[in-house]
Design an enzyme around this catalytic site. Structure first.
Site, short mmCIF file in Angstrom:
data_model
loop_
_atom_site.label_atom_id
_atom_site.label_comp_id
_atom_site.label_asym_id
_atom_site.label_seq_id
_atom_site.Cartn_x
_atom_site.Cartn_y
_atom_site.Cartn_z
N GLU A 1 0.82 -1.21 0.00
CA GLU A 1 0.00 0.00 0.00
C GLU A 1 0.86 1.27 0.00
O GLU A 1 1.82 1.38 0.76
CB GLU A 1 -0.90 0.00 1.24
CG GLU A 1 -1.78 1.23 1.38
CD GLU A 1 -2.47 1.31 2.73
OE1 GLU A 1 -3.57 1.90 2.78
OE2 GLU A 1 -1.93 0.77 3.74
N LYS B 1 -9.67 2.02 -2.21
CA LYS B 1 -9.83 1.50 -0.84
C LYS B 1 -11.15 1.93 -0.24
O LYS B 1 -11.50 3.12 -0.24
CB LYS B 1 -8.66 1.98 0.01
CG LYS B 1 -8.61 1.41 1.42
CD LYS B 1 -7.38 1.94 2.14
CE LYS B 1 -7.26 1.40 3.55
NZ LYS B 1 -6.05 1.95 4.24
N CYS C 1 -5.10 -2.89 3.21
CA CYS C 1 -4.74 -2.62 4.61
C CYS C 1 -5.93 -2.70 5.56
O CYS C 1 -6.36 -3.78 5.92
CB CYS C 1 -4.03 -1.27 4.68
SG CYS C 1 -2.99 -1.08 6.16
#
Length: 263
Positions: free
Chosen positions: A40, A111, A146
């Protein structure tokens, strides 16, 4: 299937352009792999919030172009981690790109779960709205980033959409490394799927990164795990094992959905 997880170190003293080129060279060095993964926000650092606006780039910006070229040169499927995207309306996103072995863009994932509560990316960025999976010749990969790892419903949605291999690109802090390993294994077990979770190394914005990229099989067994420092974690795995485990232990068929909670 051969996968290479590039646990690149994010050093604040290394210019972004230099790290971009170095990441590309690491990808090209994986020629012969089927799938290569980056973590990431490796161009800037997942906790380097003060750099997000200055380093943001359009979808078809330098990271896109360098990674497309690297994928084609290596002849691999490339999950290019994520970068700070500035959309046409000015909104910032934590955006992942996937490229084919020909260097064609195969997927874009923004995300969904933004970390920080009342600061950081939670207030600086827009949240993605779509689950994204990509059909590779050997397996279907589901994309996540994440903090997404803490939300099992996202991964269940990916599994319902046909994902057999769940990919997590992260900049996970070392102080919560035990959660990283636990959650990666949990997502594998509950979805009976492979989990390929790649983190970053180094320290940025004063936050030491956990490293410890990990590959977990559909039964929850750890096939490979990296250490703290920069390294390339390579693993061979059999994508057909996902179907075998789901057939031999068909727990997903026993789900009961739509139940009302009693108050």
């Amino acid at each position: 299937m051969h996968a290479s997880l590039i646990q690149i170190a994010v050093n604040p003293d290394e210019p972004v352009n230099s790290r971009r080129e170095r990441a590309a060279s690491l990808v090209v060095a994986q020629r012969g792999a089927d799938l290569v993964l980056l973590p990431e926000l490796w161009p800037v650092g997942a906790f380097s919030y003060t750099e997000f606006a200055d380093e943001a780039e359009p979808l078809l910006g330098p990271t896109h172009d360098v990674m497309a070229k690297a994928a084609a040169e290596a002849g691999v499927w490339l999950h290019a981690g994520s970068f700070v995207e500035r959309a046409e309306d000015g909104t910032l996103y934590n955006t992942t790109l996937v490229f084919s072995p020909e260097g064609e863009r195969a997927a874009v994932y923004r995300k969904i779960h933004l970390f920080g509560f009342d600061k950081g990316e939670a207030v600086m960025m827009g949240a993605g709205q779509e689950l994204v999976s990509v059909a590779l010749p050997e397996t279907v990969i589901g994309l996540s980033t994440c903090y997404d790892l803490r939300f099992p419903e996202l991964f269940r949605g990916l599994a319902d959409a046909g994902a057999e291999t769940l990919v997590v690109a992260a900049g996970w802090p070392d102080r919560r490394r035990s959660h990283w390993t636990l959650l990666a294994r949990a997502r594998a077990v509950e979805n009976q799927a492979y989990v390929l979770a790649v983190g970053s190394a180094g320290t940025h914005a004063g936050i030491r990164q956990a490293g410890h990229s990990i590959v977990v099989d559909p039964w929850g067994e750890v096939l490979a795990e990296a250490g703290h420092e920069e390294e390339v974690l390579t693993v061979e795995f059999d994508p057909a094992r996902t179907a075998t485990v789901r057939d031999q232990f068909p727990a997903l068929k026993d789900r009961r959905l739509g139940l009302a909670a009693r108050r």
